[in-house]
Design an enzyme around this catalytic site. Structure first.
Site, mmCIF file in Angstrom:
data_model
loop_
_atom_site.group_PDB
_atom_site.id
_atom_site.type_symbol
_atom_site.label_atom_id
_atom_site.label_comp_id
_atom_site.label_asym_id
_atom_site.label_seq_id
_atom_site.Cartn_x
_atom_site.Cartn_y
_atom_site.Cartn_z
ATOM 1 C CD GLU A 21 -2.798 1.148 2.400
ATOM 2 O OE1 GLU A 21 -2.620 0.456 3.410
ATOM 3 O OE2 GLU A 21 -3.723 2.282 2.764
ATOM 4 C CG HIS A 27 -6.826 0.331 2.383
ATOM 5 N ND1 HIS A 27 -5.922 0.353 3.166
ATOM 6 C CD2 HIS A 27 -7.265 -1.073 2.431
ATOM 7 C CE1 HIS A 27 -5.798 -0.733 3.749
ATOM 8 N NE2 HIS A 27 -6.654 -1.618 3.252
HETATM 9 C C1 RNT Z 1 -2.408 4.603 6.667
HETATM 10 C C2 RNT Z 1 -2.784 3.497 5.683
HETATM 11 C C3 RNT Z 1 -3.226 1.898 6.647
HETATM 12 C C4 RNT Z 1 -3.796 2.240 7.511
HETATM 13 C C5 RNT Z 1 -4.415 1.055 8.445
HETATM 14 C C6 RNT Z 1 -4.655 1.047 9.841
HETATM 15 O O1 RNT Z 1 -2.424 5.587 5.905
HETATM 16 O O2 RNT Z 1 -4.086 3.666 5.089
HETATM 17 O O3 RNT Z 1 -4.018 1.197 5.695
HETATM 18 O O4 RNT Z 1 -4.902 2.864 7.620
HETATM 19 O O5 RNT Z 1 -3.427 -0.026 8.055
HETATM 20 ZN ZN ZN Z 2 -5.222 2.232 3.906
#
Ligand code: RNT
Ligand code: ZN
Length: 417
Positions: free
Chosen positions: A225, A285
């Site tokens: 991510e 997300h």
């Molecule tokens: C942080 C990311 C990540 C978190 C979670 C809790 O900027 O978005 O995904 O929000 O892992």
């Molecule tokens: Zn995230």
């Protein structure tokens, strides 16, 4: 009943536009949303060694009744799931393990620490997703984890991530539903770095070490991510978009697109069909940034609809894993989950019902008709279809879910503390 009457009128209206409502509902029922466990306790986790939330993310507000134990969190999720139509998933972070009051450090977590979660998921027919927790820990305190200059610290977080994948695989195996394990790290700098390269080279090495052992993609899929900035990492984020896009393509990993991780005017909707040309699957997300990556509750706005359209219109629902990622501590947390998840599903429904005539007009080069139909589509009776879907799935119709949340607040949440 009014719900059925309105539905059949709506169905007729859609049929006139060449839209098969029953078919849309059938597809909708197959799309799972991964609910993020961390909305239930402001990204606190259950390690109980007094850690506060770090890593450049923040939950603001102090609405009473947050879950203090895994059992409380599961009870809140039970209540939430009873208000959401369809079959979904739960997304867990590593620090939500159950460690029996012992201090089990992140490099020592095992599937057994998630046995209760797995049993609970099995009872509900839910799939689980997973995340290593590379923040809120003394070894992440200086803002670096997998890209840390210190080899010992790097090794600690590599071990944590290796174990996280194994836990993901154990979840996938136990439930017979593939787990997606998503790696996000906070690494970055508040001010302009002199060397942007070395941390990135270290991150690439660390990731390679984490993913070295092959794990069946039936059990676990790995995702990475990226992010533009965080609190305290405004000038430099090691795991930037380009870094992880390159990594995901080169190493065949899933890329995670978080709606809050780009410039405020940049939408992840447009990225979906771009990256899917080169990656078989991605993770979303779904979040809502307000002026910054503020992780507000997902509402039914144009950004959300744009994301849903990209998935529904292109039939990407098997290639795009939909997760939610927001944390609002200023309102009832069960309501926050419910509102955001219902909105994600509702957006998918609206997108699935969008008239194929819009595409036909575009294909014919008739952009006047395209715009006209896009605007007409905004007042088509999707609300009647949504109400019918909720009723069909045995969850409250319209705002009636709020009564259940208010009762739950009175009988359960208000008794906490
Ligand atoms: C942080 C990311 C990540 C978190 C979670 C809790 O900027 O978005 O995904 O929000 O892992
Ligand atoms: Zn995230």
């Amino acid at each position: 009943m009014n719900v059925e009457k309105s539905f059949s009128l709506a169905q007729e209206r859609y049929a006139g536009l060449g839209v098969d409502v029953e078919h849309a509902l059938k597809i909708l029922a197959t799309i799972p949303i991964s609910l993020h466990c961390w909305q239930g306790d402001d990204v606190g986790g259950f390690e109980n060694f007094g850690g506060t939330l770090t890593g450049g993310i923040m939950a603001t507000g102090n609405y009473p009744g947050k879950a203090r134990t895994p059992d409380e969190l599961r009870a809140d999720l039970d209540q939430t799931l009873a208000l959401i139509p369809g079959q979904h998933r739960l997304n867990l972070h590593a620090f939500y393990g159950e460690f029996g009051g012992k201090k089990v450090d992140r490099d020592a977590i095992e599937p057994k620490h998630f046995a209760n979660w797995i049993a609970w998921a099995k009872r509900h027919g839910l799939g689980l997703d997973f995340n290593p927790t590379c923040f809120s820990h003394p070894k992440s305190a200086d803002g670096f984890t997998l890209s840390h200059a210190d080899q010992g610290i790097r090794k600690f977080w590599i071990e944590h991530c290796i174990r996280s994948r194994e836990i993901g695989a154990a979840m996938g195996k136990a439930l017979g539903k593939t787990c997606v394990t998503n790696v996000w790290i906070p690494d970055g700098m508040k001010d302009t770095p002199a060397d942007r390269n070395a941390p990135r080279a270290r991150l690439a090495d660390s990731l390679d070490a984490i993913f070295k052992k092959p794990i069946s993609p039936k059990l676990n899929l790995d995702a990475v991510e990226p992010k533009l900035f965080g609190i305290g990492s405004e000038s430099f984020v090691v795991g930037s978009h380009e870094f992880y896009l390159g990594y995901a393509v080169a190493r065949k990993k899933l890329l995670t697109l978080d709606a809050g991780h780009y410039h405020p005017t940049e939408s992840i909707a447009d990225k979906i069909s771009s990256v899917l040309q080169f990656l078989p699957e991605i993770l979303l997300h779904v979040s809502r940034g307000v002026r910054w990556d503020s992780d507000h509750v997902v509402i039914l706005n144009d950004d959300l609809l744009a994301i849903a359209r990209e998935i529904a219109v292109n039939g990407f629902e098997k290639r795009v894993h939909i997760g939610l990622d927001y944390f609002d501590a200023s309102i009832n947390r069960v309501a926050a989950w419910t509102i955001g998840t219902r909105n994600m599903i509702r957006a998918l429904l609206i997108a699935l019902l969008e008239t194929p005539l819009i595409r036909t007009a575009e294909a014919a080069g008739d952009f006047t008709t395209r715009l006209a139909l896009q605007e007409e589509a905004k007042t088509l009776p999707f609300g009647a279809v949504w109400d019918f879907y909720c009723e069909q799935q045995g969850v409250p119709v319209g705002e009636h879910w709020l009564t259940a949340v208010n009762d739950y607040e009175k009988s359960v949440l208000s008794k906490r503390n």
